[in-house]
Design an enzyme around this catalytic site. Structure first.
Site, PDB file in Angstrom:
ATOM      1  N   GLY A 229       0.827  -1.200   0.000  1.00 53.81           N
ATOM      2  CA  GLY A 229       0.000   0.000   0.000  1.00 53.81           C
ATOM      3  C   GLY A 229       0.861   1.249   0.000  1.00 53.81           C
ATOM      4  O   GLY A 229       0.576   2.219  -0.685  1.00 53.81           O
TER       5      GLY A 229
ATOM      6  N   GLU B 115       2.389   5.812   7.577  1.00 53.66           N
ATOM      7  CA  GLU B 115       3.748   5.943   7.056  1.00 53.66           C
ATOM      8  C   GLU B 115       4.526   7.075   7.726  1.00 53.66           C
ATOM      9  O   GLU B 115       5.737   6.959   7.947  1.00 53.66           O
ATOM     10  CB  GLU B 115       3.720   6.143   5.537  1.00 53.66           C
ATOM     11  CG  GLU B 115       3.017   5.040   4.764  1.00 53.66           C
ATOM     12  CD  GLU B 115       3.525   3.644   5.088  1.00 53.66           C
ATOM     13  OE1 GLU B 115       4.730   3.491   5.391  1.00 53.66           O
ATOM     14  OE2 GLU B 115       2.720   2.705   5.052  1.00 53.66           O
TER      15      GLU B 115
ATOM     16  N   HIS C 258       6.038   6.082  10.976  1.00 54.15           N
ATOM     17  CA  HIS C 258       7.289   5.329  10.828  1.00 54.15           C
ATOM     18  C   HIS C 258       8.510   6.245  10.769  1.00 54.15           C
ATOM     19  O   HIS C 258       9.640   5.786  11.032  1.00 54.15           O
ATOM     20  CB  HIS C 258       7.256   4.500   9.544  1.00 54.15           C
ATOM     21  CG  HIS C 258       6.555   3.194   9.665  1.00 54.15           C
ATOM     22  ND1 HIS C 258       6.807   2.300  10.668  1.00 54.15           N
ATOM     23  CD2 HIS C 258       5.611   2.613   8.872  1.00 54.15           C
ATOM     24  CE1 HIS C 258       6.054   1.219  10.504  1.00 54.15           C
ATOM     25  NE2 HIS C 258       5.322   1.388   9.426  1.00 54.15           N
TER      26      HIS C 258
ATOM     27  N   GLU D 226       5.447  -2.216  12.710  1.00 49.89           N
ATOM     28  CA  GLU D 226       4.133  -2.227  12.074  1.00 49.89           C
ATOM     29  C   GLU D 226       2.979  -2.177  13.070  1.00 49.89           C
ATOM     30  O   GLU D 226       1.958  -1.547  12.823  1.00 49.89           O
ATOM     31  CB  GLU D 226       4.015  -3.446  11.156  1.00 49.89           C
ATOM     32  CG  GLU D 226       5.054  -3.482  10.043  1.00 49.89           C
ATOM     33  CD  GLU D 226       5.056  -2.222   9.178  1.00 49.89           C
ATOM     34  OE1 GLU D 226       4.073  -1.466   9.193  1.00 49.89           O
ATOM     35  OE2 GLU D 226       6.064  -2.001   8.489  1.00 49.89           O
TER      36      GLU D 226
END
Length: 915
Positions: free
Chosen positions: A326, A363, A366, A385
């Site tokens: 994704g 994202e 992260h 994750e």
């Protein structure tokens, strides 16, 4: 990296789911405080190189898998790459500053699909040329020198060439179409988990961090991006120019990225002055504005939450046409599928906007948790994750509180994880990983969804203030380093004063979760709850967990009336001043299921009907009962009867879960003569909701739009006459251009018309796919193609899935849709997979998309014969990366068969009595 699958139907449905040209932007570097931006020197774990054994590694090689030796470690890569977008090759050269920690004649690096023309070691004593040998199975190369390299600093210089492959990993090519209709290619990267080695020889392990100085030699009329801003530009002959980028922070190889192509962009700066750009296909700049808004809000939110600034001077978000995952969190240059980044102001649905918000939030999280601090080895992947999959919801709730996103977390992540973790072929959150080929197997709902669910439970257990303090301390202490799971528990334990490590060890190191069997007694104004924990779905297991328990009550419906920690097999909890119902797990925060005594369950039903129970508790109650019924620990008929209590239900997420559970029974009964009767039961349950909603409203909020789409699509799939008739009328008006269908209603309409349409209707829908340039609309059509009503049209859908009209990343969407819509489609889809197995195996090269395809095609069969057929086919056609998915699919088939055998007659009798 976002790899969570997008369910086509059922319970997770809601996640459905100016030209830059020659311009070069130079961003002045932002230097951060010493807490965040230390000197650019690499840090390594003190752990010695690991020797990890695994069954798969033994199959891959005659010797066990071994991590790279640490006798030579990188400090900085100065790498220059020159991609050829016509020949689909690239050339490169690099100088790697290294530290030789012990004298050696040999340097071992990772390398795959790369040919090295020359290699040498440069030190103060002079240059030494190396002999190069390749170990393809291990994806390594060995540099052997005529004499030992001395301890100290030196440089490894190399020249090499490679391939811009079409497998969506490493340094690869992606096809796009210009506004003029010309097909062209860009060069992009996807390195996680172990594919940086396909772009340059490197030490491709997360703990072997270094800095990177990247130079790209590219055509002047192409955009070229990397992790950092451009430092200098040099014009070259032949229409080329050379772009050199600022030095990156210390980071793992899997976070390196570079892109060469044609893009537009929109830009803004966040509250702290960080330059944020969203790159889109040329001519689609407006479609980047929503993601830009999300990103500009998100960076300051995370800065405040972690109390640590974003560590780079810029962040680019870019839409890639061919992209397997994704999205991918490359530091400073985040790559996305088009559907995960682009939002059309008119053509995108509410579900599409929500998905973009979640993926962007994931994202960007992260950039701190994963990039600034990185797991030491893939065994600890869930740290990256699971955490990002939890905090993305916190971020979206902050940016868009009207999404009620935490309620959606229960269906998207908690329930999804519970479903998978109930299986004998599940795995612990923390799985020992040996050979990198095993990594793809743990990019699943356990790492993402169970990981995020237990972090949510932990956050509730220790409280937000202690959690934030612990996270800040963890990120600060380990900035630019690598960590183990225990490092996080230590930080959170110190901040909270609670035994975090002791509690969480029971959740991360063992497979499965508990079901609490509960009963209650009254003494005066108090209620005593007696609890017994068992391993859900595993009758022969004696596993136990440390379970944080909260209870809400009639007198305290929205907050905990009592709390405890269940430390053994049994325990009691007194709920003071409670004269009515009591419910465990308020807000569905705990990672467990509850089996109530009949008296306790009966007392909760009125609280569902009058909505005295909160929405997450209404959702949680029915989902637990359906899950127990599927395991044989409750009656499916009782679960179906419970649906009557939801007559007044108006919440989207509650209906998403409930309709998904009833749809699962419909799938089961599709293999009986009561298929239509079961569909009628579901239609009757949803009709009152549809009457309240209607087809359109001028004052819809986000959740109403999602609910209307859910209800209409479910009614369409189950051939509700009024829904189908209205959909056909709207489809004709849409085709004629008279009145375009609202984006939120298109999927239900397409399912309606395909479900009863002939070849002419099928061609009309297909034409919508082929003529739109919005990838979200193309995927929307692909998700509906399995609704085709005849064998001939289903076969056309399957053939279409592997045609040039469908991007390889989307092939599984069509085939999964075929499997999801009917028993006939399921049979045909699996036969199609078998008949075209060489094509699929070559196309996906053992990647996670193949695992996802296998799971979606095989899991809903209901006979032992099918389970054996699946096992035999993959025994003859092994897919090591999908071993666990295949075992899980066969287990699901056998569980379905047992469920149908156990409850099929009772369900049939219930349906007859309901007519």
């Amino acid at each position: 990296m976002w790899r969570r699958s997008i369910s086509l139907v059922g319970r997770a449905r809601a996640v459905h789911c100016r030209p830059v040209g020659r311009s070069v932007t130079r961003c002045a570097p932002r230097f951060l405080s010493s807490v965040v931006r230390p000197l650019l020197t690499p840090r390594y774990s003190s752990q010695q190189p690991l020797r990890v054994l695994s069954q798969q590694a033994k199959k891959m090689s005659d010797k066990p898998f071994e991590r790279l030796p640490h006798n030579v470690v990188p400090k900085n890569y100065a790498v220059q790459l020159k991609p050829d977008l016509q020949a689909f090759t690239f050339s490169g050269e690099q100088t790697v500053n290294v530290s030789v920690t012990e004298a050696t004649k040999v340097i071992i690096m990772n390398s795959a699909d790369i040919e090295v023309q020359s290699a040498a070691f440069v030190a103060s004593a002079g240059n030494v040329t190396a002999e190069v040998a390749y170990q393809p199975k291990e994806e390594t190369l060995t540099l052997t020198f005529p004499q030992e390299l001395p301890v100290g600093d030196g440089q490894v210089t190399m020249k090499f060439t490679g391939i811009l492959n079409d497998k969506m990993k490493g340094f690869y090519r992606s096809k796009y179409t210009t506004p003029a209709g010309e097909e062209r290619y860009c060069a992009v990267t996807q390195f996680e988990a172990t594919d940086a080695r396909r772009a340059l020889p490197c030490w491709d392990e997360p703990a072997l961090k270094a800095t990177f100085d990247v130079t790209l030699v590219v055509p002047e009329d192409r955009v070229a991006l990397s992790n950092m801003p451009v430092k200098s530009e040099q014009k070259l002959d032949g229409g080329l120019h050379s772009l050199t980028y600022e030095t990156t922070p210390i980071m793992s190889t899997y976070l390196l990225a570079f892109i060469v192509g044609e893009y537009d962009y929109v830009e803004d700066r966040d509250a702290d002055g960080v330059l944020v750009r969203v790159y889109t296909p040329v001519g689609k700049r407006d479609q980047g504005k929503f993601a830009l808004d999300v990103a500009v809000k998100t960076l300051p939110f995370y800065k405040k939450y972690f109390n640590i600034p974003y560590p780079l001077p810029k962040i680019d978000l870019i839409a890639i046409a061919d992209f397997a995952a994704g999205a991918m969190e490359n530091w400073g240059l985040v790559t996305y599928r088009e559907t995960a980044l682009l939002v059309d102001p008119v053509e995108s649905s509410a579900a599409g906007r929500q998905w973009v918000a979640l993926v962007v939030g994931h994202e960007l999280a992260h950039q701190w948790f994963g990039n600034l601090v990185t797991m030491e080895w893939w065994t600890h992947l869930w740290l990256n994750e699971g955490f990002a999959s939890w905090i993305e919801y916190l971020c979206v709730d902050h940016c868009y509180p009207d999404y009620d996103i935490w309620t959606q977390f229960v269906t998207h992540d908690l329930i999804r994880a519970l479903d998978l973790d109930a299986m004998s072929n599940s795995h612990a959150i923390e799985v020992p990983v040996g050979h990198p080929d095993e990594i793809d197997e743990i990019f699943d709902a356990i790492s993402y969804s169970k990981g995020s669910s237990v972090i949510r439970m932990l956050h509730s257990y220790i409280g937000d203030e202690a959690f934030r303090t612990g996270m800040h301390n963890y990120l600060t202490k380990h900035a630019y380093k690598n960590t183990f799971t225990e490092d996080l528990w230590e930080a959170l334990g110190e901040a909270s004063g609670k035994p975090v490590g002791k509690v969480m060890q029971t959740w991360t190191e063992k497979m499965g979760f508990p079901v609490l069997e509960v009963d209650s007694t009254r003494q005066g104004s108090d209620t005593t709850i007696k609890m017994t924990q068992k391993h859900f779905g595993q009758k022969n297991s004696d596993s136990q967990w440390l379970v944080p328990i909260d209870v809400c009550s009639n007198e305290s419906p929205s907050s905990a009336a009592a709390s405890t920690m269940l430390e053994g097999k049994t325990g009691d909890l007194v709920v003071p001043n409670s004269s009515g119902w009591v419910k465990l797990n308020p807000g569905a925060v705990g990672f467990y299921r509850v089996k109530y005594s009949s008296g306790m369950l009966d007392s909760l039903i009125p609280a569902v009907r009058d909505q005295a129970l909160g929405r997450r508790d209404r959702l949680n109650l029915q989902d637990d009962l359906f899950a127990l019924a599927k395991e044989g620990d409750a009656s499916t008929v009782d679960a179906l009867r419970l649906t009557a209590a939801y007559t007044n239900e108006t919440n989207y997420t509650v209906w998403s879960s409930l309709s998904g559970n009833v749809s699962a029974v419909c799938t089961l009964m599709a293999y009986s003569e009561y298929s239509e009767a079961m569909s009628m039961f579901l239609r009757n349950a949803l009709e009152p909701v549809m009457r309240r909603l209607g087809w359109e409203s001028s004052d819809d909020n986000h959740l109403t739009s999602l609910l209307r789409s859910l209800v209409l699509e479910t009614l369409a799939k189950h051939r509700h006459p009024a829904t189908v008739g209205e959909a056909q009328r709207r489809f004709k008006a849409h085709l004629s251009g008279e009145v375009l269908i609202d984006a939120d209603l298109r999927q239900p309409v397409y399912v309606s018309v395909l479900g009863g349409g002939d070849a002419a209707v099928y061609d009309d829908v297909l034409r919508l796919h082929n003529t739109t340039d919005l990838h979200e609309e193309r995927v929307r059509v692909l998700k509906c193609m399995g609704a085709a009503s005849t064998k001939e049209l289903i076969e056309r859908s399957l053939q279409f899935s592997i045609s040039d009209e469908v991007r390889p990343q989307d092939t599984h969407v069509v085939i999964s849709s075929v499997s999801a819509h009917s028993a006939l489609g399921r049979d045909m889809a699996f036969d199609f997979l078998k008949s075209n197995w060489p094509l699929f195996k070559e196309r996906y090269k053992g990647g996670f998309l193949l695992s996802r395809l296998i799971s979606s095609l095989c899991s809903d069969f209901v006979t032992e014969e099918r389970a054996v057929e699946v096992e035999e086919f993959f025994a003859a056609n092994p897919v090591p990366v999908a071993n666990r998915s295949i075992k899980q699919s066969c287990e699901r088939i056998r569980r379905n068969a047992a469920w149908l055998k156990r409850d099929g007659d009772a369900i049939a009798a219930f349906l007859r009595s309901s007519e």
